[in-house]
Design a protein around this motif. Sequence first.
Motif, mmCIF file in Angstrom:
data_model
loop_
_atom_site.group_PDB
_atom_site.id
_atom_site.type_symbol
_atom_site.label_atom_id
_atom_site.label_comp_id
_atom_site.label_asym_id
_atom_site.label_seq_id
_atom_site.Cartn_x
_atom_site.Cartn_y
_atom_site.Cartn_z
ATOM 1 N N PHE A 111 0.838 -1.201 0.000
ATOM 2 C CA PHE A 111 0.000 0.000 0.000
ATOM 3 C C PHE A 111 0.870 1.247 0.000
ATOM 4 C CE2 PHE A 111 -1.941 3.457 2.409
ATOM 5 C CZ PHE A 111 -3.157 3.621 1.777
ATOM 6 N N ALA A 112 1.906 1.267 0.838
ATOM 7 C CA ALA A 112 2.777 2.438 0.943
ATOM 8 C C ALA A 112 3.493 2.706 -0.379
ATOM 9 C CB ALA A 112 3.791 2.244 2.066
ATOM 10 N N LEU A 113 3.937 1.654 -1.045
ATOM 11 C CA LEU A 113 4.638 1.837 -2.318
ATOM 12 C C LEU A 113 3.713 2.424 -3.382
ATOM 13 C CD1 LEU A 113 6.709 -1.466 -2.388
ATOM 14 C CD2 LEU A 113 7.596 0.858 -2.067
ATOM 15 N N GLU A 114 2.477 1.921 -3.440
ATOM 16 C CA GLU A 114 1.513 2.464 -4.403
ATOM 17 C C GLU A 114 1.107 3.878 -4.013
ATOM 18 O OE1 GLU A 114 -0.755 2.917 -7.675
ATOM 19 O OE2 GLU A 114 0.665 1.299 -7.257
ATOM 20 N N ALA A 115 0.925 4.109 -2.714
ATOM 21 C CA ALA A 115 0.533 5.441 -2.237
ATOM 22 C C ALA A 115 1.607 6.477 -2.541
ATOM 23 C CB ALA A 115 0.264 5.395 -0.733
ATOM 24 N N GLU A 116 2.862 6.061 -2.485
ATOM 25 C CA GLU A 116 3.957 6.984 -2.803
ATOM 26 C C GLU A 116 3.793 7.541 -4.221
ATOM 27 O OE1 GLU A 116 8.771 6.859 -3.627
ATOM 28 O OE2 GLU A 116 7.802 5.180 -2.590
ATOM 29 N N ARG A 117 3.534 6.665 -5.170
ATOM 30 C CA ARG A 117 3.357 7.109 -6.558
ATOM 31 C C ARG A 117 2.151 8.035 -6.689
ATOM 32 N NH1 ARG A 117 5.365 1.768 -7.385
ATOM 33 N NH2 ARG A 117 3.292 0.842 -7.200
ATOM 34 N N GLU A 118 1.066 7.659 -6.040
ATOM 35 C CA GLU A 118 -0.161 8.456 -6.121
ATOM 36 C C GLU A 118 0.036 9.844 -5.500
ATOM 37 O OE1 GLU A 118 -3.044 7.706 -7.464
ATOM 38 O OE2 GLU A 118 -3.220 5.537 -7.624
ATOM 39 N N LEU A 119 0.707 9.904 -4.364
ATOM 40 C CA LEU A 119 0.910 11.180 -3.678
ATOM 41 C C LEU A 119 1.798 12.119 -4.485
ATOM 42 C CD1 LEU A 119 1.418 9.927 -0.009
ATOM 43 C CD2 LEU A 119 -0.491 11.304 -0.849
ATOM 44 N N VAL A 120 2.888 11.588 -5.011
ATOM 45 C CA VAL A 120 3.791 12.424 -5.805
ATOM 46 C C VAL A 120 3.061 12.971 -7.032
ATOM 47 C CG1 VAL A 120 5.898 12.414 -7.209
ATOM 48 C CG2 VAL A 120 5.880 11.284 -4.979
ATOM 49 N N ALA A 121 2.195 12.149 -7.621
ATOM 50 C CA ALA A 121 1.425 12.609 -8.780
ATOM 51 C C ALA A 121 0.430 13.687 -8.384
ATOM 52 C CB ALA A 121 0.695 11.424 -9.424
ATOM 53 N N GLU A 122 -0.259 13.499 -7.256
ATOM 54 C CA GLU A 122 -1.260 14.479 -6.820
ATOM 55 C C GLU A 122 -0.623 15.799 -6.412
ATOM 56 O OE1 GLU A 122 -4.602 14.536 -6.796
ATOM 57 O OE2 GLU A 122 -4.533 12.653 -7.911
ATOM 58 N N PHE A 123 0.487 15.731 -5.707
ATOM 59 C CA PHE A 123 1.164 16.943 -5.242
ATOM 60 C C PHE A 123 2.035 17.573 -6.326
ATOM 61 C CE2 PHE A 123 0.907 15.150 -0.735
ATOM 62 C CZ PHE A 123 0.021 16.116 -0.290
ATOM 63 N N ARG A 124 2.390 16.763 -7.342
ATOM 64 C CA ARG A 124 3.393 17.169 -8.327
ATOM 65 C C ARG A 124 4.701 17.505 -7.607
ATOM 66 N NH1 ARG A 124 -0.168 20.930 -12.529
ATOM 67 N NH2 ARG A 124 -1.736 19.320 -12.980
ATOM 68 N N GLY A 125 5.010 16.681 -6.668
ATOM 69 C CA GLY A 125 6.212 16.849 -5.857
ATOM 70 C C GLY A 125 6.044 16.048 -4.572
ATOM 71 N N ASN A 126 6.989 16.199 -3.683
ATOM 72 C CA ASN A 126 6.937 15.471 -2.422
ATOM 73 C C ASN A 126 6.199 16.267 -1.353
ATOM 74 O OD1 ASN A 126 8.516 13.654 -3.760
ATOM 75 N ND2 ASN A 126 10.218 13.690 -2.307
ATOM 76 N N PRO A 127 5.537 15.588 -0.431
ATOM 77 C CA PRO A 127 4.925 16.296 0.701
ATOM 78 C C PRO A 127 6.000 16.807 1.647
ATOM 79 C CG PRO A 127 4.726 13.925 0.997
ATOM 80 C CD PRO A 127 5.290 14.139 -0.370
ATOM 81 N N ASN A 128 5.649 17.837 2.424
ATOM 82 C CA ASN A 128 6.559 18.358 3.458
ATOM 83 C C ASN A 128 6.366 17.666 4.789
ATOM 84 O OD1 ASN A 128 5.307 21.238 2.032
ATOM 85 N ND2 ASN A 128 7.438 20.656 1.658
ATOM 86 N N LEU A 129 5.135 17.241 5.048
ATOM 87 C CA LEU A 129 4.792 16.686 6.358
ATOM 88 C C LEU A 129 3.840 15.514 6.172
ATOM 89 C CD1 LEU A 129 4.633 16.845 9.510
ATOM 90 C CD2 LEU A 129 2.777 18.509 9.215
ATOM 91 N N ILE A 130 4.154 14.399 6.839
ATOM 92 C CA ILE A 130 3.284 13.223 6.829
ATOM 93 C C ILE A 130 2.879 12.929 8.263
ATOM 94 C CG2 ILE A 130 3.077 10.780 6.255
ATOM 95 C CD1 ILE A 130 5.203 11.196 4.109
#
Length: 802
Positions: free
Chosen positions: A386-405
């Motif tokens: 789940f985390a590996l798939e979520a990583e791809r989805e998050l980077v796509a949604e943010f168009r970058g990395n999050p600052n805070l999780i």
Amino acid sequence: MHDLVQNVLNSDEKTALRQFVSALNAAGKPYLLRNEILQVFADYCQRSHKPAYFYHSSSLGTLISLTHEIILEEESTWFMLRPWIANQEVWRLGADMTHFEKLTPKALLDVRDRLVNRYQPQILEIDLKPFYQGAPTIDDPRNIGQGLTFLNRYLCNQLENDPKRWLEELFQALHKLQHGGTPLMISDRLHSGDELALAVKKALQFVSELSPIEPFEKFRFDLQSLGFEPGWGNTAGRVRETLEMFNRLVSDPEPAILEAFVTRVPAIFRVVLVSIHGWVGQEGVVGRPETAGQVMYVLEQARSLEAKLREDIKLAGLEVLGIQPKVIILTRLIPNCEGTACNLRLEKLQGTENAWILRVPFADFNPNVTQNWISKFEIWPYLESFALEAERELVAEFRGNPNLIIGNYSDGNLVAFLLSRRLKAAHCNIAHSLEKPKYLFSNLYWQDLEDRYHFSAQFTADLISMNAADFIVSSSYQEIVGTPDNMGQYESYKCFTMPNLYHVVDGIDLFNPKFNMVPPGVNENIFFPYNQSEDRDKEARSKIHELMFLREDPSIMGNLENPKKTPLLAVAPINSTKNLTGLAECFGKSKELQEHCNLILLTSKFSPEQATHPEEAAEIEKLHSIINQYELHSHIRWVGIRLSNMELGEAYRAVADCRGIFIHFARFEAFGRTLLEAMISGLPTFATQFGGASEIIEDVDKFQINPTDYEGTAKKVLHFLDECDANPQYWHEISTRAIDRVRNKYNWSLHSKQLLLISKIYRFWDYVTPENREARARYLETLYYLVFKPRAEKILEQHMQR
């Protein structure tokens, strides 16, 4: 402690100690906890005709009052002492009663294993202590949970002691600020801390000549020529204030100035809130009963954070760059979603401009399992994929990395750990309700409970995520280290055994400044005072009043003989911890309470057939049995219907309309969201003394209750009613005090402000601290792959057979 122990052995009290140990042996239990120990000692003192002082203030009495566990072996008596909060000591008393010997935590773990016949001489030892050595530490237990305050003071001291070095550190930290590749606050025109300090003075001189309300975009390029990028403020007045804060911080560092300056630094734009198992949705889908509190917390936190980020971006003058904040609640997509929206990949969060629920499906190892809701005890095999798939989805949604999780609950924090390592984001750990302290001896007998609860995976996940987190947010002090009488939730992870699996010699540093108390708020659009008449819907008000007091329904039990009696309201899911059965029995045993009150129970379930697991079914059956046993049908209303949040808010107010009372009778409560909802609705509130709920209730003597003391609880409620009869204004005074308490201390605006400030301080702290975080992270990864992952795979094997 050594002097106290010697005082017992070298005085006449040695005989009493011998007799007390004999009384312990006569009790027939080899393992006794604090309440049992105190009871045996009280019985011994009474039988032996000891004077009152002996129980309370003799050396032996003091020793017993500090004892939290006793284990009886043939040749030894083991004492686990807690001389003060967050400190544990192990002492062994020999059979000849001639010496007390202080031993290591490992010795206690060995004897616990022997107690359950699962001792093995060679076992994995988990010890996190070396990874915290060399880091600044809080020295006073009373200051645990105030990490932000501690770090502010520490950093200011460093600035004062070595100003040149710390000016350079500040420069480097600010120089790294950017969003989407665009620099913020300072540009490459400035090359050092000294140059920054000089440029700040020039910029101050420039903006001082402008009107305070001059918009930033009008003088933006003038500041850029001095080396400053957007981020200092949206007007000349605000830019000047921020520059003055920095100037003062460099010349005369004070914690208040550091905090004020860091609050203004634009460093957080993209936030992820991880809540995996909670059936996360909005209208009519706010979690399962056992997770509804967590889901509401996450939804409200997301709304508040998005609003605060938007406000901060505007005040920082970043609108000229088109920067917008984005908050994502990361949860799992559930294909068989029972008609809810939990199978939608993306859903906008109501009441926000740019906050979303992002749902990622579990990998289909076994569709019979993964396409349905999965219990929080069974979810572990699916989190890594789940985390590996979520990583791809998050980077796509943010168009970058999050600052805070921000991780929520044990599973959400494990995913936050995996994501933050890969995405280089700050990790905030929030776990208001840890399972380990809820289930007595759950670690000691984990093998007997494994098929049902899988505690080996969960407790390992907790150890990993709480130590991996950059900072931990708790709602209360007791959540961390408890009270002098009871251990806190996090303290329970300090030293424990999982027989035949591992020993935790030192599982968490409670004095590390990563702990911060940031209590949540309450949604004041839904939960507001009963006397705020202009915001109440007349039709809804009438409908809920009928439901609570009059309506007949297959999911409602009880027809009130006298509906005008004071309503005593309890709102909770049906489980042994929330203890609605105990409340019903307390009410059933008190004829006086029945004469003065009607008991109103509001739950989401009514029959055993609705239960999702055997424990819940048993509690429902027990509640029915108690109502029948005490013939409470004319004194009770059990409404077993799940209400929407709007209806629930009106339910509180309906009880307040009748000058009612709210009671929270839990055996233990980590915090207590329903307390805030009831109090802000205007209900005088009684709550359990065990757990963080006691920090919400101010008047200890009058409104904190012991759920094991039925008679004492009844007396406190009846005393309150007597006070109301004697003084018609008393109910209103307490009601107003409850409303003010929540509004002033427990509000989401304050929560978000503190949470973002903490995130920024810890980001700077990570940059300048000498603490070896990478070595600790590697150690935790080893535990993940060598301990957690094999345990999760065993669960998957079971699932594959379904």
